[in-house]
Design a protein around this motif. Structure first.
Motif, PDB file in Angstrom:
ATOM      1  N   LEU A 146       2.626 -23.701  28.869  1.00 14.05           N
ATOM      2  CA  LEU A 146       2.464 -24.768  27.873  1.00 14.05           C
ATOM      3  C   LEU A 146       2.773 -26.135  28.474  1.00 14.05           C
ATOM      4  N   GLU A 147       3.779 -26.188  29.350  1.00 16.81           N
ATOM      5  CA  GLU A 147       4.111 -27.461  29.996  1.00 16.81           C
ATOM      6  C   GLU A 147       2.968 -27.929  30.889  1.00 16.81           C
ATOM      7  N   THR A 148       2.345 -26.995  31.614  1.00 18.06           N
ATOM      8  CA  THR A 148       1.216 -27.350  32.472  1.00 18.06           C
ATOM      9  C   THR A 148       0.038 -27.821  31.646  1.00 18.06           C
ATOM     10  N   PHE A 149      -0.207 -27.169  30.510  1.00 15.52           N
ATOM     11  CA  PHE A 149      -1.303 -27.597  29.632  1.00 15.52           C
ATOM     12  C   PHE A 149      -1.044 -28.997  29.070  1.00 15.52           C
ATOM     13  N   ALA A 150       0.186 -29.240  28.612  1.00  9.34           N
ATOM     14  CA  ALA A 150       0.512 -30.562  28.067  1.00  9.34           C
ATOM     15  C   ALA A 150       0.409 -31.651  29.132  1.00  9.34           C
ATOM     16  N   ARG A 151       0.683 -31.289  30.393  1.00  9.97           N
ATOM     17  CA  ARG A 151       0.650 -32.271  31.476  1.00  9.97           C
ATOM     18  C   ARG A 151      -0.777 -32.605  31.898  1.00  9.97           C
ATOM     19  N   VAL A 153      -3.735 -31.954  29.877  1.00  6.95           N
ATOM     20  CA  VAL A 153      -4.735 -32.092  28.822  1.00  6.95           C
ATOM     21  C   VAL A 153      -5.252 -33.523  28.708  1.00  6.95           C
ATOM     22  N   PHE A 154      -4.436 -34.506  29.038  1.00 11.79           N
ATOM     23  CA  PHE A 154      -4.860 -35.901  28.952  1.00 11.79           C
ATOM     24  C   PHE A 154      -5.282 -36.463  30.309  1.00 11.79           C
ATOM     25  N   LYS A 155      -5.504 -35.575  31.286  1.00 13.27           N
ATOM     26  CA  LYS A 155      -5.965 -35.987  32.611  1.00 13.27           C
ATOM     27  C   LYS A 155      -7.261 -35.251  32.919  1.00 13.27           C
ATOM     28  N   PRO A 156      -8.393 -35.787  32.471  1.00 16.51           N
ATOM     29  CA  PRO A 156      -9.671 -35.077  32.672  1.00 16.51           C
ATOM     30  C   PRO A 156      -9.963 -34.760  34.136  1.00 16.51           C
ATOM     31  N   ARG A 157      -9.430 -35.548  35.066  1.00 12.67           N
ATOM     32  CA  ARG A 157      -9.693 -35.282  36.484  1.00 12.67           C
ATOM     33  C   ARG A 157      -8.986 -34.003  36.949  1.00 12.67           C
ATOM     34  N   SER A 158      -7.997 -33.544  36.179  1.00  8.97           N
ATOM     35  CA  SER A 158      -7.275 -32.317  36.538  1.00  8.97           C
ATOM     36  C   SER A 158      -7.899 -31.069  35.924  1.00  8.97           C
ATOM     37  N   TRP A 159      -8.904 -31.232  35.077  1.00  6.34           N
ATOM     38  CA  TRP A 159      -9.509 -30.078  34.435  1.00  6.34           C
ATOM     39  C   TRP A 159     -10.347 -29.283  35.445  1.00  6.34           C
ATOM     40  N   ARG A 160     -10.228 -27.963  35.386  1.00  5.39           N
ATOM     41  CA  ARG A 160     -10.999 -27.077  36.259  1.00  5.39           C
ATOM     42  C   ARG A 160     -12.155 -26.482  35.455  1.00  5.39           C
ATOM     43  N   VAL A 161     -13.172 -27.317  35.206  1.00  5.42           N
ATOM     44  CA  VAL A 161     -14.257 -26.924  34.303  1.00  5.42           C
ATOM     45  C   VAL A 161     -15.059 -25.772  34.890  1.00  5.42           C
ATOM     46  N   THR A 162     -15.357 -25.843  36.175  1.00  9.72           N
ATOM     47  CA  THR A 162     -16.146 -24.776  36.798  1.00  9.72           C
ATOM     48  C   THR A 162     -15.427 -23.437  36.712  1.00  9.72           C
ATOM     49  N   SER A 163     -14.121 -23.445  37.026  1.00 12.22           N
ATOM     50  CA  SER A 163     -13.340 -22.218  36.936  1.00 12.22           C
ATOM     51  C   SER A 163     -13.260 -21.717  35.499  1.00 12.22           C
ATOM     52  N   LEU A 164     -13.115 -22.638  34.551  1.00 12.68           N
ATOM     53  CA  LEU A 164     -13.031 -22.254  33.141  1.00 12.68           C
ATOM     54  C   LEU A 164     -14.315 -21.579  32.681  1.00 12.68           C
ATOM     55  N   VAL A 165     -15.457 -22.170  33.014  1.00 14.58           N
ATOM     56  CA  VAL A 165     -16.744 -21.597  32.596  1.00 14.58           C
ATOM     57  C   VAL A 165     -16.953 -20.220  33.237  1.00 14.58           C
ATOM     58  N   ALA A 166     -16.577 -20.099  34.512  1.00  9.24           N
ATOM     59  CA  ALA A 166     -16.733 -18.803  35.191  1.00  9.24           C
ATOM     60  C   ALA A 166     -15.880 -17.731  34.528  1.00  9.24           C
ATOM     61  N   HIS A 167     -14.659 -18.083  34.136  1.00  9.83           N
ATOM     62  CA  HIS A 167     -13.791 -17.092  33.494  1.00  9.83           C
ATOM     63  C   HIS A 167     -14.237 -16.792  32.068  1.00  9.83           C
ATOM     64  N   VAL A 168     -14.806 -17.761  31.375  1.00  4.17           N
ATOM     65  CA  VAL A 168     -15.351 -17.483  30.038  1.00  4.17           C
ATOM     66  C   VAL A 168     -16.487 -16.472  30.146  1.00  4.17           C
ATOM     67  N   LEU A 263      -4.846 -21.635  38.800  1.00  3.88           N
ATOM     68  CA  LEU A 263      -5.122 -20.218  38.569  1.00  3.88           C
ATOM     69  C   LEU A 263      -4.859 -19.771  37.140  1.00  3.88           C
ATOM     70  N   VAL A 264      -3.757 -20.224  36.555  1.00  2.00           N
ATOM     71  CA  VAL A 264      -3.328 -19.690  35.258  1.00  2.00           C
ATOM     72  C   VAL A 264      -4.037 -20.376  34.107  1.00  2.00           C
ATOM     73  N   LEU A 265      -4.038 -21.699  34.105  1.00  2.00           N
ATOM     74  CA  LEU A 265      -4.564 -22.432  32.953  1.00  2.00           C
ATOM     75  C   LEU A 265      -6.033 -22.118  32.676  1.00  2.00           C
ATOM     76  N   PRO A 266      -6.937 -22.080  33.665  1.00  2.00           N
ATOM     77  CA  PRO A 266      -8.335 -21.718  33.349  1.00  2.00           C
ATOM     78  C   PRO A 266      -8.469 -20.326  32.745  1.00  2.00           C
ATOM     79  N   ARG A 267      -7.670 -19.386  33.202  1.00  2.00           N
ATOM     80  CA  ARG A 267      -7.741 -18.023  32.660  1.00  2.00           C
ATOM     81  C   ARG A 267      -7.241 -17.977  31.218  1.00  2.00           C
ATOM     82  N   VAL A 268      -6.155 -18.683  30.942  1.00  2.00           N
ATOM     83  CA  VAL A 268      -5.621 -18.693  29.580  1.00  2.00           C
ATOM     84  C   VAL A 268      -6.608 -19.359  28.624  1.00  2.00           C
TER      85      VAL A 268
END
Length: 381
Positions: A146-151, A153-168, A263-268
């Protein structure tokens, strides 16, 4: 006799008053057996007022120092080594270190007797302690996630969109066939059993309510969560565990990257997106399976089935079921990732923690579903 090759000895010097023991020669591992017999013959440990002459010592190692501890006692040997200027500095340091280390040593008590009840209680206690530590680590990992997500969520450059889509795609889209097939078959079985029992009371029409009620509230989300606990939690553990065993996670940290973010946040987040959608598909497939049985065995046409569902089943039953999906998804993903980080550097450890992730995920899902059912019942939902 050469000092470097002479076997060590310990003798009582009768010319001194009072007589005092004198150590000489090499006190090393090569002469351990002979020295042990000599020390035993002197009835060690010696009295505290006995003075000792160690000026004739040759070579000395930890084996010989441990025998001197048995002869003089640890505290006395350490004090004697620090006060005797005739000893070389290396020997003084070794004697002080061994004496200090063995001063707090106690011979372990070994019980050869075993009692069945005591052994059972001991194993139960060890299991409960292990469960407690597992839950503490799980809560800590949830907080870190949760701390990593809160840190980030407001930094779009830190989002791992490719990894997120692959895991979805991996957790959601690829799981659609097995979820749809399983829930369709379970829906048909529930309808068949319900109609068989309700036929004795002339109430087969309520088979529709039974299927809709059970799948919207319980079976849809529960079956989907159990399937993903076995399919996806194990995959998360195996993926992260293999990286941990190959030291890839250490390499990620060495590059200045955060494994939680990478590793963790895109999977969650992928599980949070996939499980509600799969739950909706499971509910629909369960209703279709039940509707097919009703149409073939109870002469309830699909239009009548749909109208009965619309008139008898409130929307809140669907909302009650779908509301549990994000909670199950979060816990399944977190448990799978946590077990992956627990893996040590062996393939056996990967298998053990993969099994543990599946068992823990299924247990948590069923436990929370039971607690949610009790809560909804008390709230009248």
């Amino acid at each position: 006799m050469s000092t470097s090759m002479a076997t060590g000895s310990a003798q009582l010097d009768a010319t001194a008053s009072p007589p005092r023991p004198r150590g000489a020669g090499d006190w090393t591992l090569a002469h351990f057996a002979a020295l042990e017999r000599i020390v035993g013959a002197l009835k060690a440990p010696l009295a505290t007022d006995t003075t000792v002459d160690l000026s004739g010592l040759g070579a000395l190692d930890t084996a010989g120092a441990s025998l001197l501890v048995g002869l003089l006692g640890p505290e006395r040997l350490a004090n004697l080594a620090s006060a005797d200027p005739t000893l070389p500095a290396a020997q003084r340091a070794l004697l002080q270190t061994v004496g200090t280390a063995m001063s707090g040593y106690h011979e372990p008590r070994i019980s050869l007797r075993s009692h069945t009840v005591t052994d059972v209680l001991a194993r139960i206690g060890a299991a409960m302690e292990n469960i407690y530590h597992q839950q503490v680590r799980l809560l800590g990992f949830i907080g870190l996630t949760l701390e990593t997500f809160a840190r980030t969520v407001f930094k779009p450059r830190s989002w791992r969109v490719t990894s997120l889509v692959a895991h979805v795609e991996e957790t959601g889209l690829d799981a659609v066939p097995i979820v749809a097939l399983l829930t369709f078959m379970v829906g048909a079985v529930v309808a068949f059993l319900g109609s068989t029992v309700l036929a004795d009371f002339g109430a087969t029409i309520y088979t529709v309510d039974l299927v809709a009620y059970s799948f919207l509230r319980e079976f849809g989300v529960l079956l989907t969560a159990i399937l993903l606990a076995g399919r996806t939690a194990s995959a998360f553990t195996a993926q992260i565990g293999s990286m941990k065993a190959n030291e890839e996670i250490d390499a990620i940290r060495a590059l200045g990257l955060d494994p939680m973010e990478l590793l963790v946040l895109p999977r969650v987040l992928a599980m949070l997106a996939a499980l509600p959608m799969l739950t909706f598909i499971a509910m629909m497939c369960g209703l279709i399976g039940g509707g097919l049985v009703c149409a073939l065995t109870l002469d309830i046409p699909p239009v009548m089935f749909i109208n009965l569902v619309k008139s008898d089943i409130a929307v809140r039953h669907f909302l009650v079921g779908i509301a549990k999906a994000p909670i199950f998804a979060f816990l399944i993903a977190v448990i799978g990732c946590l077990e992956g980080f627990k893996v040590t550097g062996s393939a056996e450890s990967v298998g053990e923690h993969t099994t543990s992730a599946v068992v823990q995920s299924i247990f948590v899902v069923i436990l929370l579903d039971a607690l949610a059912a009790l809560f909804y019942m008390e709230m009248g939902w």
